[in-house]
Enzyme design. Sequence first.
Site, PDB file in Angstrom:
ATOM      1  N   HIS A  96       0.696  -1.228   0.110  1.00 38.56           N
ATOM      2  CA  HIS A  96       0.050  -0.013   0.016  1.00 38.56           C
ATOM      3  C   HIS A  96       0.912   1.261   0.041  1.00 38.56           C
ATOM      4  O   HIS A  96       1.988   1.262   0.713  1.00 38.56           O
ATOM      5  CB  HIS A  96      -0.890  -0.117   1.303  1.00 38.56           C
ATOM      6  N   ASP A 131      -6.743  -2.470   4.189  1.00 42.49           N
ATOM      7  CA  ASP A 131      -5.508  -1.661   4.404  1.00 42.49           C
ATOM      8  C   ASP A 131      -5.239  -1.763   5.957  1.00 42.49           C
ATOM      9  O   ASP A 131      -4.653  -0.610   6.564  1.00 42.49           O
ATOM     10  CB  ASP A 131      -5.375  -0.458   4.112  1.00 42.49           C
TER      11      ASP A 131
HETATM   12  C1  GRF Z   1       1.344   0.650  -6.228  1.00 42.63           C
HETATM   13  O1  GRF Z   1       1.490   1.932  -5.973  1.00 42.63           O
HETATM   14  C2  GRF Z   1       0.520  -0.098  -5.081  1.00 42.63           C
HETATM   15  O2  GRF Z   1       1.150   0.484  -3.775  1.00 42.63           O
HETATM   16  C3  GRF Z   1      -0.696   0.627  -5.384  1.00 42.63           C
HETATM   17  O3  GRF Z   1      -0.918   0.380  -6.767  1.00 42.63           O
HETATM   18  C4  GRF Z   1       0.308   0.720  -7.412  1.00 42.63           C
HETATM   19  C5  GRF Z   1       0.294  -0.288  -8.227  1.00 42.63           C
HETATM   20  O4  GRF Z   1       1.381  -0.139  -9.118  1.00 42.63           O
HETATM   21  N1  GRF Z   1      -1.615  -0.307  -4.559  1.00 42.63           N
HETATM   22  P1  GRF Z   1       1.913  -1.553  -9.975  1.00 42.63           P
HETATM   23  O5  GRF Z   1       1.115  -2.057 -10.913  1.00 42.63           O
HETATM   24  O6  GRF Z   1       2.681  -2.380  -9.129  1.00 42.63           O
HETATM   25  O7  GRF Z   1       3.073  -1.007 -11.046  1.00 42.63           O
END
Ligand code: GRF
Length: 197
Positions: free
Chosen positions: A112, A148
């Site tokens: 998160h 979360d």
């Molecule tokens: C990341 O910032 C993650 O923390 C959030 O969504 C984004 C996903 O990015 N839940 P990716 O698909 O891993 O590039």
Amino acid sequence: MSDKKNTVIFISGRGSNMQKLIEAASDANYPAKIIGVISNKRDAQGLEFAKKADIKTAVISPKDYKNKADTDAAISSLLESWDVDLICLAGYMRLLGAEFCQKWQGKIINIHPSLLPQFKGLNTHQRAIDSQASDHGCTVHFVTVDMDSGPIIGQIIVPLQNDDTKEKLEKRVLIAEHNLYPWALAQVASGEVNFSD
Ligand code: GRF
């Protein structure tokens, strides 16, 4: 026989965290093996990377099922047929139901983009800037029924800068995420960290 933990990654889009987990797990000494990637979106970009890395992929779209319970049940059946030990949510933008979370509790982790318990939910970077806090960052935690909110496995702090925009901050937090998630999965897969309430 390998004692690596069979791990599946759930994505919805870009999959950059998924990519970092796959890269980390290609090391012979890494305690988890990425055996599959599941997306709720057919057009998730990350699926292509997983296929090229010879990892099996599946799309389980809520649109194909009557309700959330049926969708979650289809995911669970697939995971069981793949003999899955651990699940990593990596930008999986769909809420899993209570029954699913309870069934897999202790085996499912999420990344998160905030220092939980601050800024649960969406739009975390803008909310961090608006709060005028000095620090932001990212968290990997066990997934529980409340979104979360599960036990924290690790966090990386990303200091806010005076001229920060949502985009600049997001870039710096993403770099931290890419360092944090492979470390956190290794902690859980090796048994260094266990689920506890
Ligand atoms: C990341 O910032 C993650 O923390 C959030 O969504 C984004 C996903 O990015 N839940 P990716 O698909 O891993 O590039």
